[in-house]
Scaffold this motif. Structure first.
Motif, PDB file in Angstrom:
ATOM      1  N   PRO A  62       0.863  -1.230  -0.023  1.00 40.74           N
ATOM      2  CA  PRO A  62      -0.079   0.059   0.045  1.00 40.74           C
ATOM      3  C   PRO A  62       0.867   1.246   0.020  1.00 40.74           C
ATOM      4  CG  PRO A  62      -1.017  -1.599   1.303  1.00 40.74           C
ATOM      5  CD  PRO A  62       0.412  -2.137   1.143  1.00 40.74           C
ATOM      6  N   VAL A  63       1.820   1.284   0.725  1.00 43.02           N
ATOM      7  CA  VAL A  63       2.804   2.547   0.811  1.00 43.02           C
ATOM      8  C   VAL A  63       3.564   2.809  -0.455  1.00 43.02           C
ATOM      9  CG1 VAL A  63       4.624   3.531   2.004  1.00 43.02           C
ATOM     10  CG2 VAL A  63       2.981   2.542   3.655  1.00 43.02           C
ATOM     11  N   ASN A  64       4.056   1.741  -1.078  1.00 42.21           N
ATOM     12  CA  ASN A  64       4.784   1.911  -2.247  1.00 42.21           C
ATOM     13  C   ASN A  64       3.819   2.301  -3.284  1.00 42.21           C
ATOM     14  OD1 ASN A  64       7.171   1.376  -1.268  1.00 42.21           O
ATOM     15  ND2 ASN A  64       7.201  -0.781  -1.997  1.00 42.21           N
ATOM     16  N   ASN A  65       2.314   1.725  -3.241  1.00 40.14           N
ATOM     17  CA  ASN A  65       1.522   2.013  -4.347  1.00 40.14           C
ATOM     18  C   ASN A  65       1.199   3.468  -4.199  1.00 40.14           C
ATOM     19  OD1 ASN A  65      -0.366   1.145  -6.470  1.00 40.14           O
ATOM     20  ND2 ASN A  65      -1.845   1.450  -5.147  1.00 40.14           N
ATOM     21  N   LEU A  66       1.035   3.896  -3.320  1.00 40.95           N
ATOM     22  CA  LEU A  66       0.496   5.504  -2.894  1.00 40.95           C
ATOM     23  C   LEU A  66       2.037   6.371  -3.694  1.00 40.95           C
ATOM     24  CD1 LEU A  66      -1.291   6.183   0.105  1.00 40.95           C
ATOM     25  CD2 LEU A  66      -2.200   5.763  -2.339  1.00 40.95           C
ATOM     26  N   ARG A  67       3.097   5.903  -3.048  1.00 43.88           N
ATOM     27  CA  ARG A  67       4.445   6.558  -3.693  1.00 43.88           C
ATOM     28  C   ARG A  67       4.561   6.567  -4.830  1.00 43.88           C
ATOM     29  NH1 ARG A  67       7.790   3.744  -0.331  1.00 43.88           N
ATOM     30  NH2 ARG A  67       7.820   5.314   1.228  1.00 43.88           N
ATOM     31  N   TYR A  68       4.319   5.537  -5.779  1.00 46.52           N
ATOM     32  CA  TYR A  68       4.520   5.714  -6.949  1.00 46.52           C
ATOM     33  C   TYR A  68       3.438   6.360  -7.791  1.00 46.52           C
ATOM     34  CZ  TYR A  68       7.505   1.332  -6.255  1.00 46.52           C
ATOM     35  OH  TYR A  68       8.332   0.705  -5.776  1.00 46.52           O
ATOM     36  N   HIS A  69       2.110   6.369  -7.418  1.00 46.13           N
ATOM     37  CA  HIS A  69       1.342   7.326  -7.808  1.00 46.13           C
ATOM     38  C   HIS A  69       1.387   8.948  -7.519  1.00 46.13           C
ATOM     39  CE1 HIS A  69      -1.970   4.550  -9.634  1.00 46.13           C
ATOM     40  NE2 HIS A  69      -1.690   3.831  -8.572  1.00 46.13           N
ATOM     41  N   PHE A  70       2.101   9.079  -6.341  1.00 52.71           N
ATOM     42  CA  PHE A  70       2.570  10.271  -5.978  1.00 52.71           C
ATOM     43  C   PHE A  70       3.763  10.917  -7.261  1.00 52.71           C
ATOM     44  CE2 PHE A  70       5.380  13.297  -4.243  1.00 52.71           C
ATOM     45  CZ  PHE A  70       4.643  14.284  -3.546  1.00 52.71           C
ATOM     46  N   ILE A  71       4.529  10.096  -7.535  1.00 54.72           N
ATOM     47  CA  ILE A  71       5.631  10.419  -8.501  1.00 54.72           C
ATOM     48  C   ILE A  71       4.987  10.553  -9.478  1.00 54.72           C
ATOM     49  CG2 ILE A  71       7.779   9.504  -9.583  1.00 54.72           C
ATOM     50  CD1 ILE A  71       8.297   8.035  -7.009  1.00 54.72           C
ATOM     51  N   VAL A  72       4.085   9.661 -10.122  1.00 55.62           N
ATOM     52  CA  VAL A  72       3.322   9.942 -11.347  1.00 55.62           C
ATOM     53  C   VAL A  72       2.617  11.330 -11.608  1.00 55.62           C
ATOM     54  CG1 VAL A  72       1.764   9.214 -12.908  1.00 55.62           C
ATOM     55  CG2 VAL A  72       3.382   7.540 -11.937  1.00 55.62           C
ATOM     56  N   THR A  73       1.772  11.799 -10.583  1.00 51.47           N
ATOM     57  CA  THR A  73       1.026  12.884 -10.456  1.00 51.47           C
ATOM     58  C   THR A  73       1.928  13.979 -10.732  1.00 51.47           C
ATOM     59  OG1 THR A  73      -0.583  11.658  -9.224  1.00 51.47           O
ATOM     60  CG2 THR A  73      -0.499  14.181  -9.075  1.00 51.47           C
ATOM     61  N   THR A  74       2.940  13.857  -9.737  1.00 55.63           N
ATOM     62  CA  THR A  74       4.286  14.937  -9.734  1.00 55.63           C
ATOM     63  C   THR A  74       4.628  15.180 -11.055  1.00 55.63           C
ATOM     64  OG1 THR A  74       4.666  14.583  -7.484  1.00 55.63           O
ATOM     65  CG2 THR A  74       6.075  16.108  -8.759  1.00 55.63           C
ATOM     66  N   ALA A  75       4.840  14.168 -11.685  1.00 55.90           N
ATOM     67  CA  ALA A  75       5.337  14.344 -12.984  1.00 55.90           C
ATOM     68  C   ALA A  75       4.564  14.978 -14.165  1.00 55.90           C
ATOM     69  CB  ALA A  75       5.914  12.964 -13.686  1.00 55.90           C
ATOM     70  N   LEU A  76       3.346  14.583 -14.137  1.00 57.30           N
ATOM     71  CA  LEU A  76       2.224  15.103 -14.886  1.00 57.30           C
ATOM     72  C   LEU A  76       1.796  16.646 -14.469  1.00 57.30           C
ATOM     73  CD1 LEU A  76      -0.253  12.153 -15.066  1.00 57.30           C
ATOM     74  CD2 LEU A  76       1.279  13.036 -17.017  1.00 57.30           C
ATOM     75  N   VAL A  77       2.003  16.903 -13.068  1.00 52.93           N
ATOM     76  CA  VAL A  77       1.671  18.283 -12.843  1.00 52.93           C
ATOM     77  C   VAL A  77       2.702  19.200 -13.343  1.00 52.93           C
ATOM     78  CG1 VAL A  77       1.881  19.935 -10.682  1.00 52.93           C
ATOM     79  CG2 VAL A  77       0.149  17.718 -10.695  1.00 52.93           C
ATOM     80  N   THR A  78       3.930  18.557 -13.222  1.00 53.00           N
ATOM     81  CA  THR A  78       5.199  19.404 -13.610  1.00 53.00           C
ATOM     82  C   THR A  78       5.139  19.892 -15.170  1.00 53.00           C
ATOM     83  OG1 THR A  78       6.627  18.358 -11.789  1.00 53.00           O
ATOM     84  CG2 THR A  78       7.763  19.622 -13.794  1.00 53.00           C
ATOM     85  N   ARG A  79       4.726  18.730 -15.918  1.00 52.29           N
ATOM     86  CA  ARG A  79       4.489  19.077 -17.353  1.00 52.29           C
ATOM     87  C   ARG A  79       3.596  20.008 -17.651  1.00 52.29           C
ATOM     88  NH1 ARG A  79       4.982  13.706 -21.210  1.00 52.29           N
ATOM     89  NH2 ARG A  79       7.124  14.021 -20.260  1.00 52.29           N
ATOM     90  N   TYR A  80       2.517  19.698 -16.953  1.00 52.16           N
ATOM     91  CA  TYR A  80       1.353  20.766 -17.420  1.00 52.16           C
ATOM     92  C   TYR A  80       1.873  22.170 -16.873  1.00 52.16           C
ATOM     93  CZ  TYR A  80      -2.487  18.126 -18.763  1.00 52.16           C
ATOM     94  OH  TYR A  80      -3.526  16.964 -19.351  1.00 52.16           O
ATOM     95  N   CYS A  81       2.532  22.355 -15.834  1.00 54.09           N
ATOM     96  CA  CYS A  81       2.697  23.714 -15.239  1.00 54.09           C
ATOM     97  C   CYS A  81       3.853  24.387 -16.320  1.00 54.09           C
ATOM     98  CB  CYS A  81       3.379  23.622 -13.831  1.00 54.09           C
ATOM     99  SG  CYS A  81       1.975  23.324 -12.609  1.00 54.09           S
ATOM    100  N   THR A  82       4.827  23.556 -16.579  1.00 52.02           N
ATOM    101  CA  THR A  82       5.675  24.043 -17.750  1.00 52.02           C
ATOM    102  C   THR A  82       5.218  24.620 -18.887  1.00 52.02           C
ATOM    103  OG1 THR A  82       6.385  21.856 -18.432  1.00 52.02           O
ATOM    104  CG2 THR A  82       7.669  22.975 -16.726  1.00 52.02           C
ATOM    105  N   GLU A  83       4.042  23.951 -19.529  1.00 56.18           N
ATOM    106  CA  GLU A  83       3.307  24.182 -20.613  1.00 56.18           C
ATOM    107  C   GLU A  83       2.719  25.308 -20.188  1.00 56.18           C
ATOM    108  OE1 GLU A  83       0.907  21.074 -21.703  1.00 56.18           O
ATOM    109  OE2 GLU A  83       2.587  19.660 -22.355  1.00 56.18           O
ATOM    110  N   GLY A  84       2.247  25.618 -19.025  1.00 56.17           N
ATOM    111  CA  GLY A  84       1.594  26.723 -18.662  1.00 56.17           C
ATOM    112  C   GLY A  84       2.292  28.090 -18.468  1.00 56.17           C
ATOM    113  N   GLY A  85       3.705  27.946 -18.518  1.00 54.05           N
ATOM    114  CA  GLY A  85       4.475  29.015 -18.568  1.00 54.05           C
ATOM    115  C   GLY A  85       5.621  29.109 -17.072  1.00 54.05           C
TER     116      GLY A  85
END
Length: 250
Positions: A62-85
């Protein structure tokens, strides 16, 4: 192939147990809200990570599952935000810091709390970037300035990037933003200096040099003009605090 069998088994198990991933449209709406700096919508769409429906299984722990999802979410957020300026280095360095932080989390609760902090942090930064609507050319000019905040550059380079002549860029920038390009650049440098004062141990002189101020005294005077206090006082008051705490005090 082995992976084909594993895929079939996983799909069968998910169908039998009514386990489905989140709809693509829902994810796009959420990440788009982050990109726009829309705090209200983000808080409405954001759910605690450990109770999020449609969360795929990346690990049986369970902890690793959330950790991996956190990393995926962070990567997507980062990409969207760089596209936004959001400046590239700011976005990806912030991403690195959050991923390093989640690596230290030992419980689902701590990962969920960090997930919320990360989302609000990025959204707040985007909100600070998108407070006023501007033309595509001025948006490009701002993008150039933010992405080159640590470099020495000149107004004709900004104009070339925005596809305008320097004189027209100067006129349009003042018309749309109510300030000169020079003032905007100085404000952006002060905002970046705030980040360095909050989250790094760089000396005041080092910050002055890396942001290309003409002198240490110029850095102090400019910072005090736009931040209302000296760099030393700012670091004393806000060092290590979350990005939006200063905003909440005003």
């Amino acid at each position: 192939m082995q992976k084909d069998k594993e895929l079939h088994d996983a799909l069968y198990y998910q169908t039998e147990n009514n386990i489905y991933h989140s709809r693509y449209e829902d994810e796009v709406n959420f990440y788009s809200a982050v990109k726009k700096g829309d705090i209200k919508t983000v808080k409405k769409l954001m759910t605690p990570l450990e109770s999020k429906e449609g969360l795929g299984q990346l690990s049986k722990k369970p902890v690793n599952n959330l950790r991996y999802h956190f990393i995926v979410t962070t990567a997507l957020v980062t990409r969207y935000c760089t596209e936004g300026g959001l400046p590239f280095e700011t976005a990806y360095t912030l991403s690195d810091l959050y991923i390093q932080a989640v690596d230290k989390c030992a419980s689902e609760e701590s990962i969920t709390a960090l997930h919320q902090e990360m989302i609000v942090d990025f959204t707040t930064r985007m909100s600070n970037l998108t407070t006023t609507a501007t033309s595509p050319q001025i948006t490009l000019a701002k993008k150039f300035i933010r992405e080159n905040i640590y470099n020495q550059f000149y107004e004709d380079e900004i104009a070339d990037f925005a596809g305008l002549t320097p004189s027209y860029l100067s006129t349009l920038f003042k018309k749309e933003t109510g300030q000169t390009i020079k003032n905007f650049i100085l404000k952006e440098k002060v905002e970046e200096a705030k980040n360095l004062l909050r989250f790094s141990d760089k000396s005041y002189i080092d910050i002055s040099v890396c942001l290309n101020f003409s002198s240490h005294s110029h850095f102090i005077a400019t910072f005090k003009k736009y931040a209302g206090m000296t760099p030393k006082d700012y670091r004393t008051k806000y060092y290590g605090k979350k990005f939006d705490e200063e905003k909440e005090e005003k």
